[in-house]
Design an enzyme around this catalytic site. Structure first.
Site, PDB file in Angstrom:
ATOM      1  CE  LYS A  76      -3.908   2.009   2.601  1.00 58.81           C
ATOM      2  NZ  LYS A  76      -4.766   1.867   3.797  1.00 58.81           N
ATOM      3  CB  SER A 151      -8.050   3.810   3.014  1.00 65.99           C
ATOM      4  OG  SER A 151      -7.228   3.113   3.923  1.00 65.99           O
ATOM      5  CB  SER A 175      -8.498   0.950   5.843  1.00 69.20           C
ATOM      6  OG  SER A 175      -9.162   2.188   5.817  1.00 69.20           O
TER       7      SER A 175
END
Lengths: 484, 477
Positions: A76, A151, A175
């Site tokens: 990420k 997210s 997330s």
């Protein structure tokens, strides 16, 4: 190759069926070919990946390979990676090449994993749909008109679309779990303190926790094994032994007691999602698991408490982005005030600004007790709910998200509805517990996630519970059309 | 109207750790800009603070030294504000739960009386960097070497009522932190600086007047002058029917005045909250006791001991114990030379004078304790007089060798041969019949004249006691 799990790929590498360089090239080709449809990557690190693959092949040849050696994974874009652009989904860090590795990245490198690239995400991890990214939204491979969740939407979409076999995410209020649910994959948020936060760009420090996203519980176990462990550079990381998470996957679940909180099956839950979750629970009953009705009475307080604590911490954490030392700086500032206002005004998107303002307000003189302090007390109540529940049951189950993936743009004008996407996941962060989401079927042709919540440091049990489900179901093996 | 002054001080003392409070970067002073600032000090995205345990031990030492409660649990908090030399946009400090609670110190005043000053609290925090305005045309340079340097902020009660008391308190704290070796106390380098809260009120009034805060004063003299100026300014203002505005003021040493920096209306809301990156600091009783065992003898105790063990006046003992280094020097002189009072006179007199004039620390003194002891021994055994000893001291200061070498090479040995002295005495008596008459007529003072004549003839090398005795004997014959 792209349909193989990490465990299968590792076996293939060791057997010499293909090299890490071949595998990495195949993965990079696939990303180049297909990611235009998804936008799941912000940076594809081709050169670095091939270099790491070359070194991994040497390790493999020397017989020094571990379970991740030579396996391409995606990080990420919230994790700093030395020499690689690290944007955190924000214009603020459009030009930020991190000068150091996050502990998580360092550990993957040490394990010999190959960094395929950095995945798209909601700006500074603030969002539940990946639509707040400065680098355009990510699309859900199951239906590219829908969001992948957020997210960690890029990480989830990339794994679901078989662009990479595994990725990392971070989970502050859901997330990892919510995008895993919406994309039909397996995601795990560990106990707070299990994985080092060093080098992970902070959103809400007391809630942020990194974890793996993969296509199976077994792969998640392998990834977590590489990520977890004490780090002296993170004062909130906890010195607690890291078990071999793969060793207990096969344990029998007979006699396991699972709590079903009634608050997780009430108003607001999409009926189709509810049916899929009920079906998954029935499946568990068939393999000898005992279901117990429980109550987590303070569940309704989780979202409001979260939206005080998380913004408060973020308002302070994001102060360092001031245009002085790194990141976006406005053109020709006329004075210091102008430098701050325009650099931050231009660098941050609307959702980040909204949360900074909420947080700044909540911490202001005269409001601190009413908001921040009260929210911390609510946190304690929520932790107590879980503590009492775990006196009766081994794990807790329920839906991960109240609905399946929604359409892009559907909720962007309605932050409250957007915030409620995380209604079942947020309490877990407030309590610091580990939680997982696994594929549990489909509703309207879109994946449904089953959430499994464990007691502190009980990740091995969560993975075991998930793995046993995946032995008797094939939801996790379904492939979105167009990504076969 | 009679006015009363109320003063409270906030002292920032830099703790003498080798690395910073939350990172491994060096704290050494004077390095090239930004060479001692690591990723954590720069506040890069993703970095986290890790507490330096030594800082906690130093705060505990201070707490014990002022008889304060050391908090079993203290919490680091973020103080949020934007400034270019504050990398994270917040300073990590302590707010609601400081590491050191209420304590007190005793100060000695010029009139010989003493006064107890309360310490409200002391807390740990990180220093900010420095903004450099001079070298960059139209821009500001930022040096983050100092960012993250550990500070102990010591907050007093508003217990002082004059600039002199404030200075005495500041000196006392300065002496303590140096005794404890938790700070080098170097004021030029900013390791020890203070903010003064000053207000005045009509004598007898209970309610405190409106206060102003004088920021960042880094010398004892400036503290005294700044407070004196500010007290006068406030009294003038009030006597002219005006009002004191609550504000932060800056002392300008060049102009000797204070001027407004920002008013209360502009005061910032720092939005303190517990830093979620750091765990609360838990300190066990056992740990406190382990630290207590390492404490040195503190100034007050040492002073009392100096009075009783060496028979010194309280004033001399106070002077000699104000600094741990001076006290150690003194004790070494006494140990070698024996005469505690003579040693005190020399350390406080000649040595202190030279150190002061030459702006030298006692540890850098060219005259070591052993050398001074050697000199005192020569006074004690009548090799030289006290007067000649001063010349010898100067020689030692100039690096001409130890006392014996200088006495020898310069031929300063006292004339103790009574035959030679007697001849000289006889000669002086014979040459000055008029003065002899005067003395015999009862004018005792004239004796000094004869002594002077003999000292002149011997270039000061005669023993004054011996001459006195001889003269009296001869003159009364």
């Amino acid at each position: 190759m792209h349909n193989k799990t990490i465990a299968q790929l590792a076996a293939g590498l060791r057997a010499g069926e293909y090299s890490s360089q071949e595998l990495t090239r195949a993965i990079l080709d696939r990303i180049a070919r297909l990611d235009g449809r998804l936008n799941s990557f912000i940076t594809v690190s081709d050169e670095l990946a091939l270099e790491q693959a070359r070194l991994a092949d040497q390790r493999l040849a020397a017989g020094e390979a571990g379970p991740l050696t030579g396996i391409p994974v995606a990080q990420k874009d919230i994790f700093c990676s030395d020499g690689v652009l690290t944007t955190c989904g924000s214009r603020m860090l459009e030009n930020f090449v991190a000068p150091y590795d996050a502990t998580v990245v360092e550990r993957f490198n040490a394990a010999g994993a190959v960094l395929a690239g950095k995945t798209n995400m909601d700006e500074f991890a603030m969002g539940s749909s990946n639509e707040t990214s400065y680098y355009d939204p990510v699309r859900n491979p199951w239906n590219t008109d829908t969001v992948p969740g957020g997210s960690s939407g890029g990480s989830a979409a990339a794994v679901a679309a078989r662009l990479v076999p595994g990725s990392t995410g971070t989970d502050t209020g859901g997330s990892i779990r919510q995008p895993a649910a919406l994309c039909g994959i397996t995601g795990l948020k560990p106990t707070y303190g299990r994985v080092s936060r060093y080098g992970m760009i902070a959103f809400a420090s007391s809630l942020d926790q990194a974890g793996p996203l993969a296509r199976s519980a077994e792969d998640a176990a392998i990834l977590l094994g590489a990520m977890a462990g004490f780090d002296e550079r993170d004062s909130t990381s906890i010195e607690h032994p890291v078990p071999d998470y793969t060793a207990t996957l096969a344990n029998d679940l007979k006699g396991l007691k699972v709590g079903l909180p009634r608050e997780y099956f009430s108003v607001g839950l999409d009926s189709e999602v509810g049916k899929a979750v009920e079906a998954a629970i029935d499946e568990y009953k068939r393999i000898g698991v005992e279901m117990v009705d429980i109550s987590l009475p303070n569940t309704h307080l989780a979202v409001p408490a979260y939206y005080v604590v998380a913004p408060a911490e973020c308002s302070s954490n994001l102060s360092r982005f001031d245009g002085v030392r790194f990141g976006h700086r406005c053109d020709n500032p006329k004075d210091l005030e102008d430098l701050y206002k325009r650099s931050r005004g231009e660098g941050f998107g609307p959702e980040v600004k909204r949360r900074i303002m909420i947080g700044t307000y909540a911490l202001s003189a005269g409001y601190y007790d009413a908001y921040y302090l009260k929210a911390q007390k609510v946190r304690r109540l929520i932790s107590d709910d879980f503590r009492q529940a775990f006196e009766q049951v081994d794990v807790i189950m329920g839906p991960t998200s109240p609905s399946v993936a929604f359409k892009l743009g559907e909720r962007t004008d309605d932050p409250i509805t957007m915030y409620l996407s995380d209604i079942y996941t947020i309490a877990v962060n407030l309590a610091g517990l580990p939680g997982m989401s696994i594929p549990a079927g489909f509703a309207n042709q879109l994946p449904v996630g089953l959430q499994i919540i464990g007691n502190y440091f009980d990740e091995a049990r969560l993975l075991n519970v998930a793995h046993q489900f995946q032995q008797v179901t094939d939801y996790h093996q379904q492939i979105p059309v167009g990504f076969e | 109207m009679q006015w009363e002054t109320v003063i409270g001080l906030e002292i920032h003392t830099q703790l003498a750790t080798r690395s910073k409070i939350f990172s491994g970067a060096s704290t050494a002073y004077g390095a090239a800009p930004n060479t001692q600032a690591c990723a954590v000090d720069l506040g890069l995205p993703g970095v986290l603070p890790v507490l330096n345990g030594e800082v906690v031990n130093m705060a505990i030492k201070f707490g014990l030294a002022i008889n304060a409660e050391v908090a079993p649990l203290s919490v680091f908090a973020r103080k949020n504000y934007f400034y270019p030399d504050l990398p994270k946009g917040y300073q990590i400090s302590q707010y609601e739960l400081p590491i050191v609670g209420k304590g007190e110190v005793t100060i000695e005043l010029d009139d010989g009386s003493s006064k107890v000053i309360g310490v409200t609290r002391a807390h740990l925090e990180e220093d900010a960097g420095k903004s450099l305005h001079e070298d960059f045309h139209g821009m500001t340079g930022i040096d983050l070497n100092r960012a993250g340097t550990p500070l102990l902020e010591i907050v007093s009660e508003p217990d002082m009522c004059s600039a002199q008391e404030a200075v005495a308190y500041m000196k006392k704290i300065h002496s303590l932190v140096r005794y404890l070796e938790i700070s080098d106390g170097n004021m030029q380098e900013g390791s020890f600086r203070c903010d003064a809260n000053v207000s005045v009120r009509p004598k007898g009034q209970q309610k405190l007047g409106t206060r102003t805060e004088l920021k960042n004063i880094n010398s004892f003299r400036f503290v005294e002058r700044a407070i004196e100026f500010e007290v006068e300014r406030q009294i003038d203002l009030l006597e002219d029917g005006g009002k004191v505005v609550q504000e932060t003021r800056l002392y300008d040493p060049a102009k000797g005045e204070t001027r407004s920096m920002r008013s209360k209306e502009e005061a910032m809301d720092y939005r303190y909250f517990p830093d979620p990156d750091l765990l609360p600091v838990e300190i066990t009783t056992e740990h406190i006791e382990r630290i207590r065992a390492t404490l040195p003898e503190l100034p007050d105790a040492k002073r009392t001991r100096f009075v009783s063990a060496y028979g010194l006046s309280d004033d001399d003992a106070g002077f000699l114990t104000a600094s741990r280094d001076v006290a150690a020097y003194y004790e070494q002189v006494v140990a070698e030379a024996g005469d505690a009072r003579l040693a005190a006179n020399w350390v406080r007199g000649e040595l202190a004078g030279y150190l002061n004039r030459e702006n030298t620390e006692i540890n850098d003194s060219p005259v070591s304790a052993a050398m001074l002891a050697g000199l005192i021994k020569r006074i004690q055994d009548n090799t030289i007089s006290g007067k000649i000893a001063k010349d010898v001291f100067e020689g030692m200061w100039q690096g001409e060798g130890d006392a014996d070498a200088i006495i020898e090479s310069k031929g300063l040995r006292q004339i103790t041969d009574s035959g030679a002295l007697e001849a000289l005495v006889d000669e002086v008596i014979a040459n000055n019949p008029e003065q002899v008459e005067q003395f015999r007529a009862g004018k005792d003072k004239v004796l000094g004249f004869f002594v002077g004549q003999i000292m002149k003839a011997t270039h000061g090398k005669a023993n004054p006691g011996q001459i006195n005795a001889l003269l009296r004997k001869k003159l009364s014959d």
